[in-house]
Structure formats: C-alpha cells, structure tokens
Design an enzyme around this catalytic site. Structure first.
Site, PDB file in Angstrom:
ATOM      1  N   GLU A   1       3.324  -2.412   3.022  1.00 16.43           N
ATOM      2  CA  GLU A   1       4.238  -3.539   2.752  1.00 16.43           C
ATOM      3  C   GLU A   1       5.683  -3.148   3.010  1.00 16.43           C
ATOM      4  OE1 GLU A   1       4.215  -4.795  -1.388  1.00 16.43           O
ATOM      5  OE2 GLU A   1       5.096  -6.729  -0.856  1.00 16.43           O
TER       6      GLU A   1
ATOM      7  N   ASP B   1      10.188  -4.432  -2.587  1.00 17.21           N
ATOM      8  CA  ASP B   1       8.744  -4.548  -2.827  1.00 17.21           C
ATOM      9  C   ASP B   1       8.041  -3.812  -1.695  1.00 17.21           C
ATOM     10  OD1 ASP B   1       6.206  -5.297  -3.516  1.00 17.21           O
ATOM     11  OD2 ASP B   1       6.464  -7.437  -3.096  1.00 17.21           O
TER      12      ASP B   1
ATOM     13  N   HIS C   1      -3.961  -6.149  -8.654  1.00 10.07           N
ATOM     14  CA  HIS C   1      -2.866  -6.004  -9.623  1.00 10.07           C
ATOM     15  C   HIS C   1      -3.165  -4.895 -10.629  1.00 10.07           C
ATOM     16  CE1 HIS C   1      -0.968 -10.240  -8.875  1.00 10.07           C
ATOM     17  NE2 HIS C   1      -0.872  -9.428  -7.856  1.00 10.07           N
TER      18      HIS C   1
ATOM     19  N   ASP D   1      10.788  -6.046 -34.534  1.00 11.90           N
ATOM     20  CA  ASP D   1      12.167  -5.545 -34.549  1.00 11.90           C
ATOM     21  C   ASP D   1      12.593  -4.801 -33.277  1.00 11.90           C
ATOM     22  OD1 ASP D   1      12.611  -6.592 -37.033  1.00 11.90           O
ATOM     23  OD2 ASP D   1      12.255  -4.716 -38.115  1.00 11.90           O
TER      24      ASP D   1
ATOM     25  N   ASP E   1       2.179   0.515  -4.824  1.00 14.30           N
ATOM     26  CA  ASP E   1       2.982  -0.697  -4.605  1.00 14.30           C
ATOM     27  C   ASP E   1       4.066  -0.658  -5.674  1.00 14.30           C
ATOM     28  OD1 ASP E   1       4.066  -3.233  -4.415  1.00 14.30           O
ATOM     29  OD2 ASP E   1       2.130  -4.261  -4.265  1.00 14.30           O
TER      30      ASP E   1
ATOM     31  N   HIS F   1       8.911 -12.076  -6.244  1.00 10.19           N
ATOM     32  CA  HIS F   1       8.351 -13.264  -5.583  1.00 10.19           C
ATOM     33  C   HIS F   1       9.421 -14.336  -5.733  1.00 10.19           C
ATOM     34  CE1 HIS F   1       3.794 -12.135  -5.856  1.00 10.19           C
ATOM     35  NE2 HIS F   1       4.535 -11.172  -5.359  1.00 10.19           N
TER      36      HIS F   1
ATOM     37  N   TYR G   1      -9.551  -4.172   1.669  1.00  7.73           N
ATOM     38  CA  TYR G   1     -10.085  -3.695   0.387  1.00  7.73           C
ATOM     39  C   TYR G   1     -11.604  -3.769   0.456  1.00  7.73           C
ATOM     40  CZ  TYR G   1      -5.298  -5.137  -0.477  1.00  7.73           C
ATOM     41  OH  TYR G   1      -3.942  -5.323  -0.361  1.00  7.73           O
TER      42      TYR G   1
ATOM     43  N   HIS H   1      -5.680 -11.801  -0.151  1.00  9.63           N
ATOM     44  CA  HIS H   1      -4.343 -12.317  -0.503  1.00  9.63           C
ATOM     45  C   HIS H   1      -3.544 -12.715   0.735  1.00  9.63           C
ATOM     46  CE1 HIS H   1      -2.321  -8.516   0.649  1.00  9.63           C
ATOM     47  NE2 HIS H   1      -3.297  -7.884   0.040  1.00  9.63           N
TER      48      HIS H   1
ATOM     49  N   GLU I   1       2.735  -7.725   4.110  1.00 12.27           N
ATOM     50  CA  GLU I   1       1.901  -6.802   3.350  1.00 12.27           C
ATOM     51  C   GLU I   1       0.401  -6.997   3.585  1.00 12.27           C
ATOM     52  OE1 GLU I   1       1.879  -7.601  -0.961  1.00 12.27           O
ATOM     53  OE2 GLU I   1       3.544  -8.978  -0.605  1.00 12.27           O
TER      54      GLU I   1
ATOM     55  N   ARG J   1      -3.132  -0.904   1.721  1.00 18.65           N
ATOM     56  CA  ARG J   1      -2.125  -1.961   1.909  1.00 18.65           C
ATOM     57  C   ARG J   1      -0.841  -1.282   2.366  1.00 18.65           C
ATOM     58  NH1 ARG J   1      -2.522  -4.412  -2.539  1.00 18.65           N
ATOM     59  NH2 ARG J   1      -0.791  -3.722  -3.849  1.00 18.65           N
TER      60      ARG J   1
ATOM     61  N   HIS K   1       5.547 -13.210   1.005  1.00 22.54           N
ATOM     62  CA  HIS K   1       6.223 -14.085   0.042  1.00 22.54           C
ATOM     63  C   HIS K   1       7.716 -13.852   0.206  1.00 22.54           C
ATOM     64  CE1 HIS K   1       6.847 -10.488  -2.484  1.00 22.54           C
ATOM     65  NE2 HIS K   1       5.578 -10.201  -2.258  1.00 22.54           N
TER      66      HIS K   1
HETATM   67  N1  GLY Z   1       4.158  -6.154  -5.784  1.00 20.58           N
HETATM   68  C1  GLY Z   1       3.732  -7.484  -5.759  1.00 20.58           C
HETATM   69  C2  GLY Z   1       3.516  -7.929  -4.396  1.00 20.58           C
HETATM   70  O1  GLY Z   1       3.382  -7.138  -3.505  1.00 20.58           O
HETATM   71  O2  GLY Z   1       3.513  -9.089  -4.109  1.00 20.58           O
HETATM   72 MN    MN Z   2       4.787  -8.228  -2.197  1.00 21.86          MN
HETATM   73 MN    MN Z   3       4.167  -5.236  -3.497  1.00 19.87          MN
END
Ligand code: GLY
Ligand code: MN
Ligand code: MN
Length: 440
Positions: free
Chosen positions: A404, A266, A238, A35, A255, A356, A384, A345, A380, A402, A349
């Site tokens: 970004e 982002d 993540h 609900d 992030d 994304h 790590y 990674h 970004e 990181r 993107h």
């Molecule tokens: N926050 C997701 C990325 O950096 O792609």
């Molecule tokens: Mn990103």
């Molecule tokens: Mn990000």
C-alpha cells in the site's frame, strides 16, 4: 500554517451556505476506563476550519451576520487547568484563530438564537452527534414555537459534513507538506521494522519499535491501529492483536502509518521474517506488485477510484489464473466475483486528515469523482489465502500479501508520497539485513 489559511477555508465554507448557519463542534475527551481518558484527537473538519486543538469548542458560521465566524471555547478556569491542562479562553482564541468573535462555551445556548436570526436553515451533523443536534433543535424551536414570526428563522436542518468534506477533497500545499512529513516518519518506521523482524521476535516488539520511531520523527500517534501480522494472521484484514511470535519461513504483513499534524499516512509492506522470500512467496508477491503498478499507471487527472480498483482487480485475476487457481476467463472471474475469495477489499480510499478521509466518492450527479490535482488516495492491492481453503495448494494456505502506498494527483500524473519505502523484492531483502538501531 497561518491563521489566515484557516480563515480563508472558513470564507470558502461560508460561500456555500447561502441562507444557512453552520454549526461544527470540536471533539470531546473520551473515557478509556474509570477516571482516565484516551489521548485527545481533534475532530478533522473542526481542525481543518480553525486550526484549534481545544476540546469541547464549537464553530458557528453565519453568512448573513455582520460578524461571520464565531468560536465558542471553554472559559479559563484555574483549578480545571491545574488538573487537565491550559485553556486559551475566548479572548486569546479570538486573536489566535482570527475569529470575528469568540465566546465562552457556557454562553452557547443563550448566544446561538442571536446568531441564527435572519437565516433559514441550520447545517449540522444530523447523524453522529445527536446530543448537539437535539440541543440546537430545542433552541431553534424556541425561536418561533408556533411558526408565526415574520423574521426568517431556520425551518430546515441539513447535514453539514458533505460541505466541509467536499472542501477537504483537494489538498493545498500546506496539507501536502504535512502528508509528506507523515510519510517520512512512516518510511523510517517500516525500515526499522524490516531491520528488527526475525524469528522469535514478537509482533508486539515490531509494533512498539514502529510507534516509537513515529514519535521521535515528530508524529503524534499512529494514524490508525497498527496491523503487525505474521504468517496467516495477515489473512485477517483488520488484525490488531499484534501479539504472536514471528516464525521462520513466514511473511510479515505490516499495515501501519503515522499521523503528523492531524494528517495521516497509510502504508502496508509485506516481507519475509527471515529476510529471504521463498519461490512461492516471491511468485505471489510479484503478482500483487504488478497489480499495484497497473493501478499506478492510471493514477492521473480524469481517472477515478473505481478505475484504479479495476486495474488492480484485472491484474490480480491474471495472476490467480497463472497460479492455476482458475480456469475461467478474467472477465468471467470479475462478472461472478470469483476473485473475491482472495481479494475481498477495495484497492483505494481517499486519505488526508482521516486515514479513510470522509470525502464523497461520487459527485452530485452520482458519477464517480474524477481525479484532479491535489486529491490523495491509497493504492493497496493484496492476495489472501485462507488456511482452511482445501481447494488451493498447501503451500499457498495462510499466505497473505498486501502492498500500500499513498498517491497524490499532480497536474499531469501522480506523485507517490510513500515511494521511498522499499517494496521491490531485492530492496526488501536488503532492508531486512540493516541494523534497526540506525533508526533510533
Ligand atoms: N489501514 C487501513 C487501510 O489500509 O485502509
Ligand atoms: Mn488503506
Ligand atoms: Mn492501510
């Protein structure tokens, strides 16, 4: 944004359909638990073409019809509106969204056959909305069940998403303005986080403050699940638990970006919990920042996401060699993917309505899309160092960095929409000394 802006986007889409009808649905409410529902978030492509925030609506574009854009929306319903909120209904929707025609969604099944007449194809989402696809397939089948009709009826289904997503790749001025507003709210939230963080605070304290600052600056929601990762939690790409106490001597990787008017930002920043980088932390941080700047240097028309990625990869490889982690040449590190233990990674993107953004990476000839004015993407890079890696010096284990930013391609270069968020070592250490209350 004016309804005429959305109309001209629809005209643009219609020009690409040739003999096909496009069917593009809005999002529906999603159940969170019995609900109760998640906050409603409109489908990006539907919103892009209509400006409409109603759930359960459907846009139909018919290039060969006398009327070409048609919106199906929920009918007015007093009791439903008392429970669930106001509905516009077809009449108002036709005017507000400047449609050639609007109907009740309850009439979709009986109206669609008329709209399909004279068209040879249907453009629809073939993969992620099978319920609508199967319904439309049934309607199309009933139009000419034995294939004997002399009137053209659709004989092929094609995936609609690449058409609208291709259109969304180049952002117009209105979109850039919204992205800048998202960036502005995100700037305040990251600065508030830097000011608040300290040993004994919890990751969740920082997340709560940031998401509050997003909202009081006009943002609707976080654009994605915020990552607030102290120490080695940052090595989980993540990480979303955001529930551990921050520790003196650790870095904090955040992030998090706001969504403003259905446009995302982002942003990642990494800074010391206690406000002062150690020598090792600073050394690694400068390697990542240098890689980012190398990628900035080729963020201009004519270059590609792949090139931007490789600039960061090369620069990070040089840094990893300086740290004494590799004896191999940079070329060999790349050829054998050796760096991927520390940088698993990609660097970039597309970004826009979706964090994304669902735009293609390659053109029709499968060549990487070359940057043009109005394209927007992230840069970004990161490093790590996993806790369980016994091949690296102990002081590196558990370290995660990181950085970004969100980059807009301009006529001759780029504009960094999130450049105002501190990222130089000195700026970060200064931002950690501020009082977070100034952002409330
Ligand atoms: N926050 C997701 C990325 O950096 O792609
Ligand atoms: Mn990103
Ligand atoms: Mn990000």
């Amino acid at each position: 944004m004016e309804s005429t802006d959305f109309k001209s986007r629809r005209i643009n889409t219609i020009s690409k359909l040739k003999d096909g009808v496009a069917i593009i649905p809005a999002a529906s409410h999603q159940t969170r638990s019995n609900d109760t529902e998640y906050n409603f978030r409109q489908s990006s492509s539907f919103k892009y073409l209509t400006g409409c925030d109603e759930p359960d609506a459907i846009l139909v574009l018919t290039p060969h019809g006398e009327k070409k854009d048609h919106l199906f929306v929920r009918p007015k319903d007093r009791m439903q509106e008392i429970w669930m909120g106001k509905r516009l209904g077809p009449e108002k929707s036709k005017d507000i969204f400047d449609m050639d025609e609007a109907y009740s969604i309850e009439d979709f099944d009986k109206t669609l056959p008329e709209l399909l007449k004279g068209h040879k194809e249907v453009f629809i989402d073939l993969f992620d909305n099978t319920e609508l696809f199967m319904k439309v397939r049934g309607i199309v089948k009933d139009l000419d069940p034995r294939g004997r009709s002399k009137l053209p009826t659709p004989k092929a289904f094609r995936h609609v998403n690449p058409i609208v997503e291709g259109q969304r790749l180049i952002k117009d001025q209105n979109e850039v303005l919204l992205m800048k507003k998202a960036a502005a709210a995100t700037n305040k939230a990251h600065r508030a986080a830097m000011a608040l963080a300290g040993a004994g605070k919890n990751e969740s304290d920082v997340q709560a403050l940031m998401e509050y600052v997003f909202k009081i600056n006009g943002a609707t929601d976080p654009a994605y699940g915020s990552i607030v990762a102290g120490g080695d939690n940052g090595t989980i790409l993540h990480y979303i638990e955001n529930n551990r106490e921050l520790r003196d001597g650790d870095l904090l990787l955040i992030d998090a970006g706001s969504e403003y008017g259905t446009y995302a930002s982002d942003v990642t920043r990494t800074f010391p919990v206690n406000g002062k980088f150690t020598t090792t932390q600073k050394e690694v941080y400068e390697i990542v920042l240098k890689a980012m700047k190398a990628s900035f240097d080729i963020s201009s028309p004519g270059h590609t996401l792949e090139e931007v990625h490789m600039e960061s990869v090369k620069s990070l490889c040089v840094g990893l060699r300086h740290l004494g982690l590799f004896k191999e040449s940079v070329d060999e590190m790349i050829a054998k993917n050796l760096y991927k233990e520390f940088y698993p990674h990609s660097t970039s993107h597309w970004i826009g309505m979706d964090v994304h953004d669902q735009n293609p990476y390659n053109d029709d000839k499968l060549q990487p899309i070359k940057f043009e004015k109005g394209m927007l993407f992230t840069i970004e890079p990161g490093l790590y160092f996993q806790n369980d890696n016994k091949d690296i010096p102990p002081e590196l284990r558990g370290l995660a960095i990181r950085i970004e930013d969100d980059i807009l391609i301009t006529e001759s270069g780029h504009e960094n929409l999130t450049a105002m968020i501190p990222k130089e070592v000195k700026e970060l250490e200064q931002a950690c000394q501020e009082d977070y209350k100034q952002f409330l």
